[in-house]
Design an enzyme around this catalytic site. Structure first.
Site, PDB file in Angstrom:
ATOM      1  N   HIS A  12       0.834  -1.220   0.000  1.00  0.00           N
ATOM      2  CA  HIS A  12       0.000   0.000   0.000  1.00  0.00           C
ATOM      3  C   HIS A  12       0.866   1.267   0.000  1.00  0.00           C
ATOM      4  CE1 HIS A  12      -3.111  -2.945   0.659  1.00  0.00           C
ATOM      5  NE2 HIS A  12      -2.354  -3.444   1.630  1.00  0.00           N
ATOM      6  N   GLU A  27      -2.889   0.350   7.808  1.00  0.00           N
ATOM      7  CA  GLU A  27      -1.960  -0.709   7.403  1.00  0.00           C
ATOM      8  C   GLU A  27      -0.712  -0.136   6.733  1.00  0.00           C
ATOM      9  OE1 GLU A  27      -3.664  -3.419   4.572  1.00  0.00           O
ATOM     10  OE2 GLU A  27      -1.860  -4.659   4.449  1.00  0.00           O
ATOM     11  N   HIS A  81       2.339  -6.979   4.968  1.00  0.00           N
ATOM     12  CA  HIS A  81       0.936  -6.568   5.054  1.00  0.00           C
ATOM     13  C   HIS A  81       0.386  -6.823   6.453  1.00  0.00           C
ATOM     14  CE1 HIS A  81       0.054  -5.760   0.760  1.00  0.00           C
ATOM     15  NE2 HIS A  81       1.179  -6.444   0.634  1.00  0.00           N
ATOM     16  N   GLU A 142       1.443 -11.633   6.334  1.00  0.00           N
ATOM     17  CA  GLU A 142       0.342 -10.946   7.023  1.00  0.00           C
ATOM     18  C   GLU A 142       0.673 -11.070   8.507  1.00  0.00           C
ATOM     19  OE1 GLU A 142      -2.078  -9.293   5.619  1.00  0.00           O
ATOM     20  OE2 GLU A 142      -2.545 -10.206   3.683  1.00  0.00           O
TER      21      GLU A 142
END
Ligand code: ZN
Length: 288
Positions: A12, A27, A81, A142
């Site tokens: 992102h 995030e 992430h 993650e």
């Protein structure tokens, strides 16, 4: 030993904030912090070169991230992430797409979970652009669920970040066959338990915090017991409630007892939230 190049990819950025948590933390900020911390640690490791796809809050397309790593002929690509689903979803997991990446995912997932102490959701196949379009072994981490209030808080806790960054750095070195050396060791993980929000509906109602240990609710005996009018003592390592010794867990100098034991001993009623089992309501026996 040949120099190895790892490209770190904080997901992102810029116009794309990624997921956000119950307190609106984003995030994109978490993953950038983590990648920069891993870079800082790996800078001190001989025979490793680190490069980042972004090191500021900028937007970069998914294919461009892969192209950066491909052009540099990186040996390894690691995308960072944070997960998001329900407020109760929890744990760390690692994705791979290509056959050449499964063993890397296994090494990185173990290193990450050992450090995060979160639930191990394991290694999974995932068709994500950055791990599909990169040609070298590549994984997508993650770290935890930003949608879960407890994990959101951890993801932005500097001690947690340092510990997990160190674990991931070691995993990267282990996978690339480089000896991991650490400049300054970080503190070992404190044992933490999920927090239970306890309300004692006395006059007035008062809030306390309990903990969840293997799905049993434990409460700090003295503050809650005394608020309900109980006589709390301590004898030979055990808490006593109105003189009766009960099963006790000592954590950081506080004697915890099972919620059910405490309320039974004091004639109170105990309820767990139907939709959210971390909410506990206690109704003390009415004074006569
Ligand atoms: Zn993401």
């Amino acid at each position: 030993m040949a120099e190895k190049l790892v490209v770190l990819d904080p997901g992102h950025g810029g116009k794309d904030p990624g997921a956000s948590g119950p307190t609106k933390k984003r995030e994109k900020d978490f993953v950038l912090t983590m990648a920069l911390k891993v870079e800082e640690i790996l800078k001190n490791v001989p025979n490793v070169t680190v490069s980042l796809t972004r090191r500021t809050d900028v937007y970069i397309g998914l294919s461009d991230r892969a192209k950066i790593a491909n052009r540099m002929k990186a040996d390894f690509f690691v995308s960072f992430h944070a997960n998001s689903l329900f407020s109760t979803s929890h744990g760390s997991e690692t994705f791979y797409k290509k056959d050449n990446s499964k063993s890397a995912a296994q090494v990185l997932n173990k290193a990450m979970v050992d450090a995060s102490k979160l639930h191990d959701r394991g290694v999974k196949y995932g068709n994500f652009a950055v791990i599909r379009e990169t040609t070298m072994p590549s994984v997508l981490l993650e770290v935890g669920f930003i949608s879960n209030p407890t994990e959101e808080r951890l993801l932005f806790d500097p001690e947690f970040q340092d510990r997990v960054a160190q674990g991931i750095s070691k995993g990267i070195c282990d996978y690339m066959g480089v000896k991991f050396v650490v400049d300054k060791p970080v503190k070992p993980a404190p044992v933490t338990y999920p927090v239970m929000e306890v309300t004692v509906h006395g006059e007035p109602a008062q809030k306390f915090e309990g903990i969840n240990v293997n799905n049993v609710t434990w409460l700090p005996s003295r503050p809650i017991g005394e608020y309900m009018g109980g006589r709390i003592g301590y004898k030979k390592g055990q808490v006593t409630i109105n003189g009766t010794p009960v099963e006790t867990m000592n954590i950081a100098g506080t004697g915890y007892v099972k919620a059910r034991t405490l309320t039974d001993q004091l004639g109170a009623k105990l309820f767990w939230g139907k939709d959210n089992p971390t909410i506990v309501d206690i109704y003390p026996k009415e004074a006569v």
